[in-house]
Design an enzyme around this catalytic site. Structure first.
Site, PDB file in Angstrom:
ATOM      1  N   CYS A  51      53.534  96.002  77.581  1.00  0.00           N
ATOM      2  CA  CYS A  51      54.120  97.372  76.601  1.00  0.00           C
ATOM      3  C   CYS A  51      52.575  97.674  75.685  1.00  0.00           C
ATOM      4  CB  CYS A  51      55.264  96.847  75.823  1.00  0.00           C
ATOM      5  SG  CYS A  51      54.958  95.808  74.536  1.00  0.00           S
ATOM      6  N   CYS A 122      50.501  78.646  74.122  1.00  0.00           N
ATOM      7  CA  CYS A 122      50.017  78.338  75.586  1.00  0.00           C
ATOM      8  C   CYS A 122      50.283  79.661  76.397  1.00  0.00           C
ATOM      9  CB  CYS A 122      50.442  77.219  76.373  1.00  0.00           C
ATOM     10  SG  CYS A 122      49.553  76.954  77.975  1.00  0.00           S
TER      11      CYS A 122
HETATM   12 ZN   LIG Z   1      55.277  93.415  75.517  1.00  0.00          ZN
END
Ligand SMILES: [Zn+2]
Length: 135
Positions: A51, A122
């Site tokens: 996004c 991580c």
């Molecule tokens: Zn996102």
């Protein structure tokens, strides 16, 4: 849980390549030491590949030698969402993008890395996109 960015599964499949889709939307993990950002030291901002939300900066990236890009703090606390993950017979904390809910990786704590937070985000390289700093 509603996210600011929500898309039908077919749209995610169309927008992401198979490796990106497997990690971001199916919570897969890329093989260790294969990701493009594992050892990257370039200055810049890492955003969500699904996004585009800004998630981490190079200032909090450190050499964990674990095989994946590691950060000790998100860019903004609100940028990521933490969820208890009991898959694979372990209790871990999953890290998701707070804007679109895509899987990024896991966060581990108290491992003794010499960082200000003693946390290791991580994160899969394939879940991120680095925008190098200007100049
Ligand atoms: Zn996102």
């Amino acid at each position: 849980m509603a996210y600011d960015v929500e898309k039908p599964d077919e749209q995610w499949r169309a927008e992401l390549n198979p490796a990106e889709y497997a990690v971001l939307r199916e919570a897969a993990t890329e093989p260790a030491f294969t990701g493009e950002y594992t050892d990257t030291k370039t200055e810049g901002v890492y955003s969500c590949r699904a996004c585009g939300a800004d998630l981490f900066t190079s200032e909090t990236k450190f050499a964990s030698h674990c095989g994946w890009p590691s950060f000790f703090d998100p860019k903004d606390t609100d940028a990521v969402e933490l969820i208890e993950d009991r898959s694979h017979g372990m209790v871990r904390t999953e890290v998701r993008c707070a804007r679109c809910g895509s899987h990024l990786g896991h966060v581990f704590e108290g491992e003794g890395y010499p960082t200000p937070t003693d946390q290791r985000y991580c994160i899969n390289s394939v879940a991120l996109r680095l925008a190098p700093a200007e100049g």
